[in-house]
Design a protein around this motif. Sequence first.
Motif, PDB file in Angstrom:
ATOM      1  N   LYS A 114       0.853  -1.191   0.000  1.00  0.00           N
ATOM      2  CA  LYS A 114       0.000   0.000   0.000  1.00  0.00           C
ATOM      3  C   LYS A 114       0.891   1.244   0.000  1.00  0.00           C
ATOM      4  CE  LYS A 114      -3.669  -0.091   2.704  1.00  0.00           C
ATOM      5  NZ  LYS A 114      -4.485  -0.267   3.943  1.00  0.00           N
ATOM      6  N   TYR A 115       0.662   2.112  -0.990  1.00  0.00           N
ATOM      7  CA  TYR A 115       1.502   3.291  -1.183  1.00  0.00           C
ATOM      8  C   TYR A 115       0.677   4.562  -0.960  1.00  0.00           C
ATOM      9  CZ  TYR A 115       4.239  -0.204  -3.749  1.00  0.00           C
ATOM     10  OH  TYR A 115       4.936  -1.331  -4.126  1.00  0.00           O
ATOM     11  N   TYR A 116       1.178   5.448  -0.108  1.00  0.00           N
ATOM     12  CA  TYR A 116       0.544   6.753   0.109  1.00  0.00           C
ATOM     13  C   TYR A 116       1.490   7.785  -0.501  1.00  0.00           C
ATOM     14  CZ  TYR A 116      -2.509  10.125   2.488  1.00  0.00           C
ATOM     15  OH  TYR A 116      -3.426  11.128   2.772  1.00  0.00           O
ATOM     16  N   ILE A 117       1.039   8.435  -1.594  1.00  0.00           N
ATOM     17  CA  ILE A 117       1.913   9.329  -2.372  1.00  0.00           C
ATOM     18  C   ILE A 117       1.400  10.762  -2.291  1.00  0.00           C
ATOM     19  CG2 ILE A 117       2.946   9.752  -4.637  1.00  0.00           C
ATOM     20  CD1 ILE A 117       2.406   6.824  -5.330  1.00  0.00           C
ATOM     21  N   ILE A 118       2.324  11.707  -2.044  1.00  0.00           N
ATOM     22  CA  ILE A 118       1.925  13.124  -1.942  1.00  0.00           C
ATOM     23  C   ILE A 118       2.718  13.964  -2.936  1.00  0.00           C
ATOM     24  CG2 ILE A 118       1.683  15.130  -0.443  1.00  0.00           C
ATOM     25  CD1 ILE A 118       1.672  13.201   1.948  1.00  0.00           C
ATOM     26  N   ALA A 119       2.014  14.526  -3.926  1.00  0.00           N
ATOM     27  CA  ALA A 119       2.579  15.485  -4.880  1.00  0.00           C
ATOM     28  C   ALA A 119       1.745  16.762  -4.797  1.00  0.00           C
ATOM     29  CB  ALA A 119       2.544  14.910  -6.299  1.00  0.00           C
ATOM     30  N   GLY A 120       2.399  17.888  -4.599  1.00  0.00           N
ATOM     31  CA  GLY A 120       1.653  19.125  -4.358  1.00  0.00           C
ATOM     32  C   GLY A 120       1.699  20.140  -5.487  1.00  0.00           C
TER      33      GLY A 120
ATOM     34  N   VAL B 297       4.260   2.238   2.901  1.00  0.00           N
ATOM     35  CA  VAL B 297       5.274   3.256   2.626  1.00  0.00           C
ATOM     36  C   VAL B 297       4.590   4.571   2.257  1.00  0.00           C
ATOM     37  CG1 VAL B 297       5.475   2.544   0.200  1.00  0.00           C
ATOM     38  CG2 VAL B 297       7.357   3.791   1.258  1.00  0.00           C
ATOM     39  N   VAL B 298       5.190   5.677   2.697  1.00  0.00           N
ATOM     40  CA  VAL B 298       4.768   7.008   2.273  1.00  0.00           C
ATOM     41  C   VAL B 298       5.816   7.524   1.295  1.00  0.00           C
ATOM     42  CG1 VAL B 298       4.435   9.406   2.998  1.00  0.00           C
ATOM     43  CG2 VAL B 298       3.475   7.556   4.368  1.00  0.00           C
ATOM     44  N   VAL B 299       5.377   7.923   0.098  1.00  0.00           N
ATOM     45  CA  VAL B 299       6.278   8.448  -0.930  1.00  0.00           C
ATOM     46  C   VAL B 299       5.997   9.939  -1.107  1.00  0.00           C
ATOM     47  CG1 VAL B 299       7.073   8.264  -3.317  1.00  0.00           C
ATOM     48  CG2 VAL B 299       6.287   6.214  -2.105  1.00  0.00           C
ATOM     49  N   LEU B 300       6.991  10.757  -0.798  1.00  0.00           N
ATOM     50  CA  LEU B 300       6.848  12.215  -0.853  1.00  0.00           C
ATOM     51  C   LEU B 300       7.556  12.736  -2.095  1.00  0.00           C
ATOM     52  CD1 LEU B 300       7.752  12.743   2.905  1.00  0.00           C
ATOM     53  CD2 LEU B 300       5.445  12.576   1.914  1.00  0.00           C
TER      54      LEU B 300
ATOM     55  N   LYS C 197       7.555   3.521   6.770  1.00  0.00           N
ATOM     56  CA  LYS C 197       8.718   3.781   5.918  1.00  0.00           C
ATOM     57  C   LYS C 197       8.475   5.036   5.081  1.00  0.00           C
ATOM     58  CE  LYS C 197      11.860   1.509   2.668  1.00  0.00           C
ATOM     59  NZ  LYS C 197      12.146   0.287   1.900  1.00  0.00           N
ATOM     60  N   VAL C 198       9.492   5.896   4.999  1.00  0.00           N
ATOM     61  CA  VAL C 198       9.368   7.175   4.276  1.00  0.00           C
ATOM     62  C   VAL C 198      10.391   7.228   3.143  1.00  0.00           C
ATOM     63  CG1 VAL C 198       9.512   9.684   4.444  1.00  0.00           C
ATOM     64  CG2 VAL C 198       8.565   8.366   6.362  1.00  0.00           C
ATOM     65  N   ILE C 199       9.887   7.414   1.926  1.00  0.00           N
ATOM     66  CA  ILE C 199      10.738   7.601   0.742  1.00  0.00           C
ATOM     67  C   ILE C 199      10.519   9.014   0.223  1.00  0.00           C
ATOM     68  CG2 ILE C 199      11.326   6.778  -1.571  1.00  0.00           C
ATOM     69  CD1 ILE C 199      11.651   4.522   0.266  1.00  0.00           C
ATOM     70  N   TYR C 200      11.612   9.725  -0.065  1.00  0.00           N
ATOM     71  CA  TYR C 200      11.488  11.069  -0.654  1.00  0.00           C
ATOM     72  C   TYR C 200      11.997  11.000  -2.089  1.00  0.00           C
ATOM     73  CZ  TYR C 200      10.463  15.986   0.212  1.00  0.00           C
ATOM     74  OH  TYR C 200       9.872  17.220   0.221  1.00  0.00           O
ATOM     75  N   TYR C 201      11.108  11.296  -3.039  1.00  0.00           N
ATOM     76  CA  TYR C 201      11.454  11.250  -4.466  1.00  0.00           C
ATOM     77  C   TYR C 201      11.456  12.671  -5.009  1.00  0.00           C
ATOM     78  CZ  TYR C 201      10.932  10.033  -9.469  1.00  0.00           C
ATOM     79  OH  TYR C 201      11.095   9.909 -10.825  1.00  0.00           O
ATOM     80  N   ILE C 202      12.567  13.087  -5.551  1.00  0.00           N
ATOM     81  CA  ILE C 202      12.811  14.440  -6.066  1.00  0.00           C
ATOM     82  C   ILE C 202      13.077  15.382  -4.886  1.00  0.00           C
ATOM     83  CG2 ILE C 202      12.038  16.358  -7.499  1.00  0.00           C
ATOM     84  CD1 ILE C 202      10.296  14.417  -9.056  1.00  0.00           C
TER      85      ILE C 202
END
Length: 368
Positions: A2-8, A88-91, A111-116
């Motif tokens: 399960k992926y929780y993704i945040i793009a603003g 995982v949370v993907v920011l 788990k926290v992943i930061y992309y970009i």
Amino acid sequence: MKYYIIAGEASGDLHASNLMKSILKKDSNAEFRFWGGDLMTKVAGFSPVKHYKDLAFMGFLEVAKNLKTILKNIKFCKQDIVNYKPDVVVLVDYPGFNLRIAEFAKNSGIKVIYYISPQLWAWKEGRVEKIKNFVDEMLVILPFEKDFYRKHQVDAHFVGHPLLDAISDLPEIDIRKFKSENNLNEKEIIALLPGSREQEVAKMLELMLSVRTFFADYQFVIAGAPSLPKEFYQKYVDENVHFVSNKTYDLLRVSKAALVTSGTATLETALLNIPEVVCYRSSRISYEIGKRVVKNIKYISLVNLIMDQEVVTELIQSELNTENLVRNLKRILEGDSRQKMLSDFKLLRKKLGGKGASDHAADVIING
């Protein structure tokens, strides 16, 4: 998983949507919950928790005026993560919001992943401590960012630049058809990318169009921003100045050269192999504040920052005038300077690692 993704932001929506496609290829059981936009919606098949258009507060004043809404969104997001229970949370970029969520998620055992990466190398370098404390994996898209993080004892992954993925998937374009569909004449095109905010666009277009009498053999075409109505641009249009909306990549691909307001568009233009002059002008107060806040940065365009040399000319503040625009635009329309810039663009693409950023990022997110 399960992926929780945040793009603003709009760019985050683009890159996160491609990341989601890559995750789905590698994890057939992937489930998403996300903050983002229409592109992420298209991949997921359902709407975001919040659309980025409701989150985009730019500048100190606008943030201050909307602080209550921002804090409410952060509180809601935290509770939504608790309810969803992601693996995982993907920011995706968007640091003012996402670094707060990183702290919450990490402290909640997620788990926290930061992309970009946020541009901490330009300003607010102190935020690296938050990355060290609250982010499990940092995925960077600019080659020099890996060295920046290593200096701060953070082992970042350079995955390549996702713009190369977006651009490589573009279909072939028929120049005659594009011109016909957009009521353009047969002259070669100089593209104008004046930005996206009304005040900025008005200021930049006035300067950019001041050169048109020197280039009668070309037509000028303005790349309209989706955030501004078509009517806004009408006062700039005449028999040799045209306007297209929401077709920036296609416009660039049929152009001979471009005048580009600094930002991500400078890199997009270079990756599409279009010689450009980079333009930047703000109020004197904003510029002076910016000079003091942004540290150790020799260039304003991503092209020059990545290459660590002046590949594209940057006309900044008082240097941005008609005389300098004319001279530098002439240089890149024909001759040795144009060929040198195109040659440097090849090296730029190589330095960015080629296609596959989304797949590389997905590998790290899924496999750790």
